[in-house]
Design a protein around this motif. Structure first.
Motif, PDB file in Angstrom:
ATOM      1  N   ILE A 274       0.790  -1.236  -0.074  1.00 42.13           N
ATOM      2  CA  ILE A 274      -0.010   0.202   0.131  1.00 42.13           C
ATOM      3  C   ILE A 274       0.857   1.416   0.108  1.00 42.13           C
ATOM      4  CG2 ILE A 274      -1.637   1.351   1.536  1.00 42.13           C
ATOM      5  CD1 ILE A 274      -2.801  -1.256   2.312  1.00 42.13           C
ATOM      6  N   ILE A 275       1.766   1.368   0.665  1.00 44.39           N
ATOM      7  CA  ILE A 275       3.071   2.432   0.995  1.00 44.39           C
ATOM      8  C   ILE A 275       3.569   2.548  -0.423  1.00 44.39           C
ATOM      9  CG2 ILE A 275       5.260   3.368   1.756  1.00 44.39           C
ATOM     10  CD1 ILE A 275       4.476   1.695   4.128  1.00 44.39           C
ATOM     11  N   PHE A 276       3.737   1.719  -1.226  1.00 45.40           N
ATOM     12  CA  PHE A 276       4.260   1.699  -2.453  1.00 45.40           C
ATOM     13  C   PHE A 276       3.236   2.198  -3.758  1.00 45.40           C
ATOM     14  CE2 PHE A 276       8.235  -0.239  -1.011  1.00 45.40           C
ATOM     15  CZ  PHE A 276       9.231   0.145  -1.989  1.00 45.40           C
ATOM     16  N   TRP A 277       1.884   1.766  -3.313  1.00 48.33           N
ATOM     17  CA  TRP A 277       0.940   2.214  -4.351  1.00 48.33           C
ATOM     18  C   TRP A 277       0.875   3.717  -4.246  1.00 48.33           C
ATOM     19  CZ3 TRP A 277      -2.460  -2.147  -2.573  1.00 48.33           C
ATOM     20  CH2 TRP A 277      -2.259  -3.525  -3.700  1.00 48.33           C
ATOM     21  N   ILE A 278       0.803   4.090  -2.743  1.00 48.35           N
ATOM     22  CA  ILE A 278       0.585   5.673  -2.523  1.00 48.35           C
ATOM     23  C   ILE A 278       1.801   6.626  -3.017  1.00 48.35           C
ATOM     24  CG2 ILE A 278       0.487   7.492  -0.760  1.00 48.35           C
ATOM     25  CD1 ILE A 278      -0.828   5.029   0.977  1.00 48.35           C
TER      26      ILE A 278
END
Length: 466
Positions: A274-278
């Motif tokens: 999720i952090i990398f998607w953000i």
């Protein structure tokens, strides 16, 4: 739906397709290839509306018909299956499967519920909170409703609510609201978000990354959570909203034991994903690559097995989404979008002429469509395909239509209008809610949805999108 009804609908759909493709002269501005695609679309919609055969089979046959009848070649018809969107969906569904298999999602849900008072108001708020937090981890509505409604049932029994009572209905709808309705807040919360995104031209898709989606939907998220909570309290709160012991919740957590190795690994992997998607636009790693690396890590560490990859992922859903996403590109290739823009201009232009009008008129149009077209993805696809010809002339970024469609297809005036509701009801043996409760809460959501979208417009304007 009765077997003979499906048969009759199927025959009618095929006859309509044949007439459009081979019996009607090509109208001015539309080639025979365009007529073939239009014919296949009409037939497919009849099949989808009446569920003549499984939706993904209809989608595959539609794509095959384009190739067989010479509308486009195979690479063009099936091009979407090699795109990044399909791999994001596959990766996301696999991550969700791991979260459910390991019990991580249930643990999170019960832990959040333990923080709130053990009464109607407290547990409605807990279900809202848990669903919203969990939503981006599982991009599939059916597993979330199948898991969340039994939790609501356990809470209802622990609080002493009778079956089909106001309070029981309220807890059921709180589970649905938190785990299903709030999917629109996050790009990764449901595969249909990616499907709708994939329907629009690539040049408009870039703005719909994970972080932008969250920011663009933030006013809607806040309004829908706050107003939804007070709506369910107003409609379903029992007169004596007494607080009881949290022993039921604590027992569920105790029965689960300490957090397992696989739960910890799954939680860390999903959080990093999720952090990398953000941060996708900053780290320059495509979301699809992040999802596939995350899944590869889970399989390598034996959190997911090859058998899980075969059986726990809804491959029929993936194929269906891919087939409907192919429509946008093919319609442009054969000139169908240009022709439709001319035909539909008098009707569509007033709706799309101003973003403020759009966020009021388009949801109402979608609500009306939902009475006929049951599938959430099919409804959204029909609307976006109809609007596709007007993208080049709109006064605001067409990507915003994806957000409007996403929030507006999810209504449940009748349970048949929202398949995940049927899953949720089946998970509790239809013992919690009533038709009246569904209708009242859905009508409230339909109003709240439009208010939330209106409050999003200033944010969209600040971002230069409207």
């Amino acid at each position: 739906m009765k077997k003979h009804t499906k048969l009759i609908a199927g025959i009618i759909g095929i006859i309509l397709g044949i007439i459009i493709a081979f019996c009607i002269p090509n109208p001015q501005g539309l080639s025979h290839k365009g007529m073939v695609v239009l014919a296949s679309l009409v037939t497919a919609n009849v099949f989808w509306i009446f569920n003549v055969i499984p939706s993904f089979v209809t989608g595959l046959l539609m794509l095959c018909s384009w190739v067989v009848l010479g509308a486009v070649d195979f690479p063009t018809a099936f091009n979407i299956f090699s795109g990044t969107t399909m791999w994001i969906i596959i990766g996301g569904l696999a991550l969700g499967a791991a979260a459910i298999k390991t019990g991580l999602i249930k643990r999170i849900a019960y832990k959040i519920m333990s923080w709130f008072p053990a009464n109607f108001s407290g547990q409605v708020l807990a279900l809202f909170t848990a669903g919203t937090i969990i939503s981006p981890m599982i991009p599939s509505a059916h597993p979330k409703t199948a898991m969340s409604t039994p939790i609501a049932k356990g809470l209802s029994d622990a609080l002493g609510y009778k079956e089909h009572s106001k309070a029981s209905s309220g807890l059921f709808l709180a589970a649905i609201w938190g785990f299903l309705v709030m999917e629109a807040s996050f790009l990764s919360a449901t595969a249909q978000n990616y499907a709708f995104k994939g329907l629009i031209p690539v040049k408009y898709q870039a703005v719909l990354n994970w972080g932008n989606w969250f920011l663009m939907m933030l006013p809607w998220t806040i309004v829908t959570l706050v107003c939804g909570y007070f709506l369910l309290r107003f409609l379903f709160k029992p007169k004596d909203d007494k607080t009881i012991s949290k022993s039921f919740i604590h027992k569920q957590l105790q029965d689960m034991g300490t957090m397992s190795r696989n739960e910890k690994i799954t939680g860390i992997v999903i959080l990093i994903a999720i952090i990398f998607w953000i941060l996708e636009s900053i780290v320059k790693i495509p979301a699809a690559v992040t999802a596939l690396i995350a899944v590869s890590v889970l399989i390598s560490l034996k959190v997911l097995t090859p058998q899980d990859f075969k059986t726990r992922i809804a491959w029929n859903t993936i194929i269906f989404i891919g087939s409907v996403m192919a429509l946008g590109n093919v319609m442009q290739t054969v000139g169908l979008t240009t022709w439709l823009r001319i035909i539909l201009k008098p009707v569509i232009n007033p709706i799309l002429g101003n973003v403020w009008i759009t966020v009021i008129a388009l949801p109402i149009l979608i609500y009306l469509c939902k009475f006929a077209v049951v599938s959430l993805i099919s409804t959204g696809t029909l609307i976006l395909v109809a609007l596709l010809p007007f993208f080049s002339t709109m006064s605001f970024n067409p990507a915003l239509l994806v957000l409007i469609v996403t929030t507006s297809v999810n209504i449940w005036m009748f349970s048949y209008m929202d398949a995940p509701f049927i899953t949720g009801e089946a998970a509790v043996n239809s013992s919690m809610t009533t038709a009246s409760a569904l209708a009242k809460s859905s009508f409230g959501y339909m109003i709240i949805n439009i208010i939330g979208l209106l409050l999003c417009v200033p944010v969209w304007q600040l971002m230069g999108l409207a």
